[in-house]
Design a protein around this motif. Structure first.
Motif, PDB file in Angstrom:
ATOM      1  N   PRO A 173       0.804  -1.243   0.000  1.00 60.37           N
ATOM      2  CA  PRO A 173       0.000   0.000   0.000  1.00 60.37           C
ATOM      3  C   PRO A 173       0.827   1.278   0.000  1.00 60.37           C
ATOM      4  O   PRO A 173       0.306   2.344  -0.329  1.00 60.37           O
ATOM      5  CB  PRO A 173      -0.820  -0.126   1.291  1.00 60.37           C
ATOM      6  CG  PRO A 173      -0.067  -1.097   2.142  1.00 60.37           C
ATOM      7  CD  PRO A 173       0.600  -2.042   1.214  1.00 60.37           C
ATOM      8  N   ASN A 174       2.124   1.199   0.347  1.00 59.43           N
ATOM      9  CA  ASN A 174       2.932   2.412   0.412  1.00 59.43           C
ATOM     10  C   ASN A 174       3.519   2.823  -0.930  1.00 59.43           C
ATOM     11  O   ASN A 174       4.030   3.934  -1.086  1.00 59.43           O
ATOM     12  CB  ASN A 174       4.076   2.207   1.393  1.00 59.43           C
ATOM     13  CG  ASN A 174       4.954   1.033   0.996  1.00 59.43           C
ATOM     14  OD1 ASN A 174       4.541  -0.116   1.152  1.00 59.43           O
ATOM     15  ND2 ASN A 174       6.148   1.304   0.482  1.00 59.43           N
ATOM     16  N   ILE A 175       3.461   1.933  -1.938  1.00 55.43           N
ATOM     17  CA  ILE A 175       4.091   2.245  -3.224  1.00 55.43           C
ATOM     18  C   ILE A 175       3.230   3.215  -4.019  1.00 55.43           C
ATOM     19  O   ILE A 175       2.033   3.365  -3.768  1.00 55.43           O
ATOM     20  CB  ILE A 175       4.339   0.966  -4.053  1.00 55.43           C
ATOM     21  CG1 ILE A 175       3.005   0.347  -4.497  1.00 55.43           C
ATOM     22  CG2 ILE A 175       5.197  -0.030  -3.286  1.00 55.43           C
ATOM     23  CD1 ILE A 175       3.157  -0.807  -5.477  1.00 55.43           C
ATOM     24  N   THR A 176       3.872   3.857  -4.977  1.00 56.48           N
ATOM     25  CA  THR A 176       3.169   4.709  -5.940  1.00 56.48           C
ATOM     26  C   THR A 176       3.335   4.075  -7.314  1.00 56.48           C
ATOM     27  O   THR A 176       4.462   3.938  -7.814  1.00 56.48           O
ATOM     28  CB  THR A 176       3.741   6.130  -5.948  1.00 56.48           C
ATOM     29  OG1 THR A 176       3.564   6.709  -4.657  1.00 56.48           O
ATOM     30  CG2 THR A 176       3.028   6.984  -6.985  1.00 56.48           C
ATOM     31  N   SER A 177       2.230   3.637  -7.885  1.00 59.61           N
ATOM     32  CA  SER A 177       2.246   2.999  -9.198  1.00 59.61           C
ATOM     33  C   SER A 177       1.671   3.965 -10.215  1.00 59.61           C
ATOM     34  O   SER A 177       0.549   4.458 -10.057  1.00 59.61           O
ATOM     35  CB  SER A 177       1.413   1.704  -9.175  1.00 59.61           C
ATOM     36  OG  SER A 177       1.401   1.103 -10.452  1.00 59.61           O
ATOM     37  N   VAL A 178       2.452   4.258 -11.245  1.00 64.82           N
ATOM     38  CA  VAL A 178       2.013   5.215 -12.262  1.00 64.82           C
ATOM     39  C   VAL A 178       1.850   4.484 -13.583  1.00 64.82           C
ATOM     40  O   VAL A 178       2.696   3.677 -13.978  1.00 64.82           O
ATOM     41  CB  VAL A 178       3.003   6.390 -12.400  1.00 64.82           C
ATOM     42  CG1 VAL A 178       2.985   7.232 -11.156  1.00 64.82           C
ATOM     43  CG2 VAL A 178       4.412   5.913 -12.660  1.00 64.82           C
ATOM     44  N   ASP A 179       0.736   4.733 -14.243  1.00 65.33           N
ATOM     45  CA  ASP A 179       0.361   4.048 -15.477  1.00 65.33           C
ATOM     46  C   ASP A 179       0.726   4.921 -16.665  1.00 65.33           C
ATOM     47  O   ASP A 179       0.232   6.048 -16.795  1.00 65.33           O
ATOM     48  CB  ASP A 179      -1.142   3.756 -15.455  1.00 65.33           C
ATOM     49  CG  ASP A 179      -1.559   2.811 -16.566  1.00 65.33           C
ATOM     50  OD1 ASP A 179      -0.793   2.661 -17.534  1.00 65.33           O
ATOM     51  OD2 ASP A 179      -2.658   2.237 -16.470  1.00 65.33           O
ATOM     52  N   MET A 180       1.573   4.408 -17.545  1.00 67.03           N
ATOM     53  CA  MET A 180       2.058   5.173 -18.694  1.00 67.03           C
ATOM     54  C   MET A 180       1.359   4.786 -19.987  1.00 67.03           C
ATOM     55  O   MET A 180       1.741   5.242 -21.051  1.00 67.03           O
ATOM     56  CB  MET A 180       3.566   4.945 -18.862  1.00 67.03           C
ATOM     57  CG  MET A 180       4.403   5.339 -17.682  1.00 67.03           C
ATOM     58  SD  MET A 180       6.089   4.671 -17.784  1.00 67.03           S
ATOM     59  CE  MET A 180       6.625   5.322 -19.345  1.00 67.03           C
ATOM     60  N   ARG A 181       0.352   3.917 -19.943  1.00 63.87           N
ATOM     61  CA  ARG A 181      -0.240   3.392 -21.167  1.00 63.87           C
ATOM     62  C   ARG A 181      -0.818   4.488 -22.051  1.00 63.87           C
ATOM     63  O   ARG A 181      -0.670   4.463 -23.269  1.00 63.87           O
ATOM     64  CB  ARG A 181      -1.310   2.358 -20.825  1.00 63.87           C
ATOM     65  CG  ARG A 181      -0.744   1.021 -20.379  1.00 63.87           C
ATOM     66  CD  ARG A 181      -1.835   0.053 -19.971  1.00 63.87           C
ATOM     67  NE  ARG A 181      -2.529   0.503 -18.773  1.00 63.87           N
ATOM     68  CZ  ARG A 181      -3.509  -0.172 -18.192  1.00 63.87           C
ATOM     69  NH1 ARG A 181      -3.926  -1.311 -18.713  1.00 63.87           N
ATOM     70  NH2 ARG A 181      -4.082   0.285 -17.087  1.00 63.87           N
ATOM     71  N   ALA A 182      -1.504   5.462 -21.437  1.00 65.82           N
ATOM     72  CA  ALA A 182      -2.129   6.516 -22.242  1.00 65.82           C
ATOM     73  C   ALA A 182      -1.077   7.344 -22.980  1.00 65.82           C
ATOM     74  O   ALA A 182      -1.215   7.644 -24.170  1.00 65.82           O
ATOM     75  CB  ALA A 182      -2.989   7.416 -21.358  1.00 65.82           C
ATOM     76  N   THR A 183       0.012   7.691 -22.254  1.00 73.00           N
ATOM     77  CA  THR A 183       1.058   8.486 -22.898  1.00 73.00           C
ATOM     78  C   THR A 183       1.768   7.686 -23.982  1.00 73.00           C
ATOM     79  O   THR A 183       2.061   8.196 -25.063  1.00 73.00           O
ATOM     80  CB  THR A 183       2.068   8.967 -21.838  1.00 73.00           C
ATOM     81  OG1 THR A 183       1.390   9.809 -20.909  1.00 73.00           O
ATOM     82  CG2 THR A 183       3.200   9.740 -22.483  1.00 73.00           C
ATOM     83  N   LEU A 184       2.061   6.403 -23.708  1.00 70.48           N
ATOM     84  CA  LEU A 184       2.699   5.567 -24.721  1.00 70.48           C
ATOM     85  C   LEU A 184       1.833   5.449 -25.966  1.00 70.48           C
ATOM     86  O   LEU A 184       2.328   5.501 -27.095  1.00 70.48           O
ATOM     87  CB  LEU A 184       2.976   4.175 -24.146  1.00 70.48           C
ATOM     88  CG  LEU A 184       4.263   4.025 -23.327  1.00 70.48           C
ATOM     89  CD1 LEU A 184       4.299   2.653 -22.674  1.00 70.48           C
ATOM     90  CD2 LEU A 184       5.486   4.231 -24.182  1.00 70.48           C
ATOM     91  N   GLN A 185       0.536   5.293 -25.757  1.00 67.83           N
ATOM     92  CA  GLN A 185      -0.369   5.173 -26.899  1.00 67.83           C
ATOM     93  C   GLN A 185      -0.383   6.459 -27.714  1.00 67.83           C
ATOM     94  O   GLN A 185      -0.402   6.437 -28.943  1.00 67.83           O
ATOM     95  CB  GLN A 185      -1.776   4.844 -26.408  1.00 67.83           C
ATOM     96  CG  GLN A 185      -2.789   4.638 -27.532  1.00 67.83           C
ATOM     97  CD  GLN A 185      -4.165   4.290 -27.000  1.00 67.83           C
ATOM     98  OE1 GLN A 185      -4.379   4.240 -25.789  1.00 67.83           O
ATOM     99  NE2 GLN A 185      -5.105   4.060 -27.896  1.00 67.83           N
TER     100      GLN A 185
END
Length: 842
Positions: A692-704
């Motif tokens: 729960p302490n991690i920060t997960s960032v999703d790059m799929r939109a930018t890559l697309q």
């Protein structure tokens, strides 16, 4: 003088119509028309496509220029934007926590927008789980629009409530595409967009909040681009002079590094296509003009017998030749304009809306290049017609065409080189192309002479096939002519081989920027004790080949034992770097995507540090300097042993400063991972629940978004390549068929002496294959060198041609020369002997 001028122009006009009807100018007109059509078709389409690409790429910024600041936009910049007549819109972004009614929470990138957003591009939404559609306006009061990933992470659906600070807002839509999302690290977190009027009610903005203000501006009216660029230039000057602080000016030139390199390479490649088309023009026009002049030698000698002066004939033939060239150039411009509409129709799906109209530049470029080619390569042999002596009427061995004077050729080549540099729009690319082809022309001439000398020394004996003996004698009988033909074919093939080689590897390099397995997740704040369980979770999900690095926060406090502070540096970027903490990292092995450009990276070297070349330039660092960092109160001092080149648009884990060791003792750190997310649904939510302490960032939109622009550029380059390749092959065929008259004369004599059509066909085939293979070998070898220079210095990607390129080029050159000769010279062998003799004698 007036009478002579009228007489000369009248004679030139009559000669023009006579030669047009007789087909004497056909080769010249076809060559120039095809050349100019190739150049202008590429020019028109490239002009419109570049305008469309830049227009669409500006959507990624949300404006023509953007003022980014950590405080409200300075009044001076607001006033200047208003004075310049620019449209403007300001948004506020910052990281914060979003909560669901079920107690789940998630770090999000909050964006507060105001009416008029976005100024560039189109926001795409999904509402009520129906198809994607364009958004009109901004989120209504009391509502938010969110990324789909946030719904999955918090277990929410459209219509549910989302708690932001002290305000509960309803999720009314899912964001499918956000044009100006940007590449900032926190922007990879799930987006939450709300009306700026709701921001105060959330209570999230506090004195210590880290807000980012983005004022986007766009130009209006006919000078829209110029006004936006002028504003960006003026704003940067204010920043550089220290009149405003904490401000960055983003534009397509300075922002979005992941787009900048792609657009630069696309523009350079389109310019390269235009340059190679022009070089093909030069080959064809030079041969066509020489053929034209050779056919008029006898007629010009007869006019001299009838009393015409050299001056009258010079004006007459110059008028005829230039008039034909202007007609062909105009026809080529028209054909190029029509062909580029075919491109636009075929590629209509590349851009969301119609391409902008073309400027007048391609027309001027096509006409100018056509005239330049005529003056540089066509006019010198034609001007020799006026110097034909009357004696040629009874002695055909006098008055033959000579090589152009060195001064005339030098002047023509300088003019052509200047035109190429103008067409290139890139001095470095133009110099490499022009210089490479000039050097190649000298090497081709030398290689052709050496080949002819070797053939003469190793002439086939009496036991060799008749066709081989005749073919070698045909080539060696006129060594100068054979050398010119081989050099011309080599230059034409050089242009085509360069197109083939660079097109393939350029597209490959673009694909490598965002390959299919490119990381689309960034995870930070993994604690040391979580490292092994986190890796195990990735392995269980099938994630392999990911980036894994420690992250260390440190502040640069001294260089070479001298304490530093922001006031020591005049540049704003340098001030910011010194005034904040760096993200440091450590790895015993150099990251494969970070090549060393200076110094040496030695694994497990104690007391060493590697620095990114850009920050080294900004801070004035060099190899051997000693850097002291303060890491949570722990002082570390290391010596710079290497400089690395970092591609910040590569979507990989990158750092300004790295220690070439596995770990730094007694230094607080966390870990980060960059990986390709697995296909199973719910992976991100399960990972956050486990850690729960991690920060997960999703790059799929930018890559697309980045990949869609890359795909757009690649498809455009492929179509331009296909057309220019076809036009180049046609021009090459015209260059080969320029030998028709000489072959007709030679074959007439041999047929009169009893040679069969089958034997002459074998001779022709052997000669064409031999010349073509030699030209292909030399062209491919030169293309490897010129292509390497272009790839390394102009396009900035690593490239080495395969070992078999000269062999493949040699075979391709022989095949192309034979095909062009078979197509253009077939009639020479089929017509009756008597007709061939009459044509040879006329």
């Amino acid at each position: 003088m007036h009478v002579n001028l009228r007489l000369a122009l009248g004679l030139g006009w009559r000669n023009l119509w006579r030669d047009l009807r007789a087909g004497e100018l056909r080769l010249l007109i076809v060559s120039v028309t095809l050349a100019v059509a190739a150049l202008t078709a590429v020019g028109f389409f490239a002009d419109r496509l570049q305008a469309g690409l830049w227009r669409d790429a500006r959507q990624l910024l949300g404006g023509d220029a953007v003022v980014v600041s950590d405080k409200p936009t300075p009044p001076a910049l607001l006033a200047e934007a208003q004075r310049s007549g620019l449209l403007q819109n300001t948004s506020i972004t910052f990281p914060t926590m979003a909560r669901a009614a079920n107690g789940a929470s998630k770090l999000v990138a909050l964006k507060a927008v105001s009416p008029g957003y976005p100024l560039r591009g189109q926001l795409q939404l999904i509402t009520d789980n129906v198809a994607v559609h364009a958004a009109f306006g901004i989120p209504p009061l009391g509502q938010v629009w969110v990324d789909a990933g946030l719904l999955e992470s918090l277990g929410l659906a459209q219509g549910d409530a989302l708690q932001l600070g002290e305000r509960r807002l309803q999720i009314s839509a899912v964001i499918a595409q956000e044009p100006d999302r940007g590449a900032g690290f926190m922007n990879f977190s799930p987006r939450v967009m709300l009306n700026q009027a709701d921001l105060d009610a959330t209570g999230l903005v506090q004195p210590a909040s880290r807000l980012t203000y983005r004022m986007a501006v766009v130009g209006r009216g006919p000078q829209a681009d110029a006004s936006a660029k002028n504003f960006a230039t003026w704003a940067r000057s204010q920043v550089d002079q220290g009149l405003v602080r904490g401000v960055q000016i983003e534009s397509l030139e300075s922002g979005r590094p992941e787009m900048r390199q792609t657009l630069d390479r696309a523009e350079k490649f389109l310019n390269l296509v235009a340059l190679l088309a022009a070089l093909l023009c030069a080959v064809a026009v030079a041969l066509a003009a020489r053929t034209f002049a050779a056919r008029h030698l006898d007629g010009c000698a007869l006019l001299r017998v009838l009393g015409q002066s050299q001056r009258t004939l010079t004006i007459s033939y110059t008028f005829e030749f230039v008039s034909a060239g202007l007609m062909a150039s105009a026809l080529g411009v028209l054909l190029g304009w029509l062909l580029h509409h075919v491109f636009v129709w075929v590629l209509a799906g590349l851009v969301d809306t119609a391409l902008p109209p073309a400027s007048g530049y391609p027309v001027a470029l096509g006409l100018g290049m056509g005239l330049t080619l005529l003056l540089a390569f066509g006019l010198p042999p034609v001007l020799q017609l006026a110097q034909v002596p009357p004696l040629r009427v009874i002695r055909r061995d006098v008055g033959a065409l000579r090589p152009a004077a060195a001064g005339v050729m030098a002047l023509g080549l300088l003019g052509f080189a200047a035109a190429l540099l103008l067409a290139s729009s890139d001095v470095q690319l133009g110099l490499i192309t022009v210089g490479g082809f000039a050097l190649a022309a000298l090497l081709f001439a030398g290689g052709g002479w050496l080949a002819l000398w070797l053939i003469g020394r190793m002439m086939p004996g009496e036991h060799a096939p008749r066709w081989l003996r005749l073919a070698t004698r045909q080539v060696t009988a006129r060594p100068v002519y054979a050398m010119v033909q081989t050099s011309a074919l080599s230059l034409g093939l050089l242009a085509l081989v360069l197109l083939v080689l660079l097109r393939t590897d350029l597209i490959s390099s673009w694909r490598q920027a965002t390959p299919a397995n490119a990381p689309d997740r960034f995870v930070i704040n993994v604690q040391p004790e979580q490292a092994q369980p986190f890796k195990a979770a990735l392995a269980q999900a099938g994630v392999q080949g990911y980036d894994w690095y420690p992250m260390i926060r440190g502040r640069l406090v001294a260089i070479n034992g001298r304490a530093i502070n922001p006031a020591d540096y005049p540049q704003e970027r340098a001030k910011r770097l010194v005034d904040r903490e760096f993200n440091l990292s450590a790895s015993a092995q150099r990251p494969a995507h970070n090549p060393v450009v200076a110094g040496r990276w030695q694994d497990n070297e104690e007391g060493a540090v590697s620095v990114e070349e850009g920050i080294a330039t900004t801070l004035g660092l060099k190899l051997g300097d000693s850097l002291q960092f303060d890491v949570a109160g722990v002082q570390t001092e290391s010596r710079i042993t290497s400089l690395r080149k970092v591609d910040w648009g590569s979507m990989r884990a990158n750092f300004f400063v790295m220690y070439p060791v596995n770990s730094l003792p007694d230094v607080p750190l966390t870990y980060m991972a960059a990986f390709k997310g697995p296909p199973q649904k719910g992976f991100d939510n399960a990972l956050v629940q486990q850690f729960p302490n991690i920060t997960s960032v999703d790059m799929r939109a930018t890559l697309q978004q980045v990949q869609s622009v890359i795909d757009q550029v690649i498809r455009a380059v492929e179509f331009l390549f296909a057309f220019t390749l076809a036009a180049g092959l046609m021009v090459l065929m015209a260059a080969v068929t320029a030998t028709r008259d000489d072959r007709t004369r030679d074959f007439a004599i041999m047929r009169a002496l009893g040679a069969s059509s089958r034997l002459l066909a074998q001779v022709q085939r052997a000669e064409l294959w031999g010349v073509g293979m030699l030209a292909g070998f030399m062209a491919s070898s030169a293309a490897m060198a010129v292509g390497w220079a272009m790839a390394h210095y102009a396009f900035e990607f690593n490239w080495t041609a395969a070992w078999y390129v000269p062999l493949a080029g040699s075979l391709a050159g022989g095949l192309l020369a034979w095909a062009a000769g078979w197509w253009g010279l077939a009639g020479v062998l089929k017509q009756p002997v008597a007709q061939t003799l009459r044509q040879a004698a006329s």
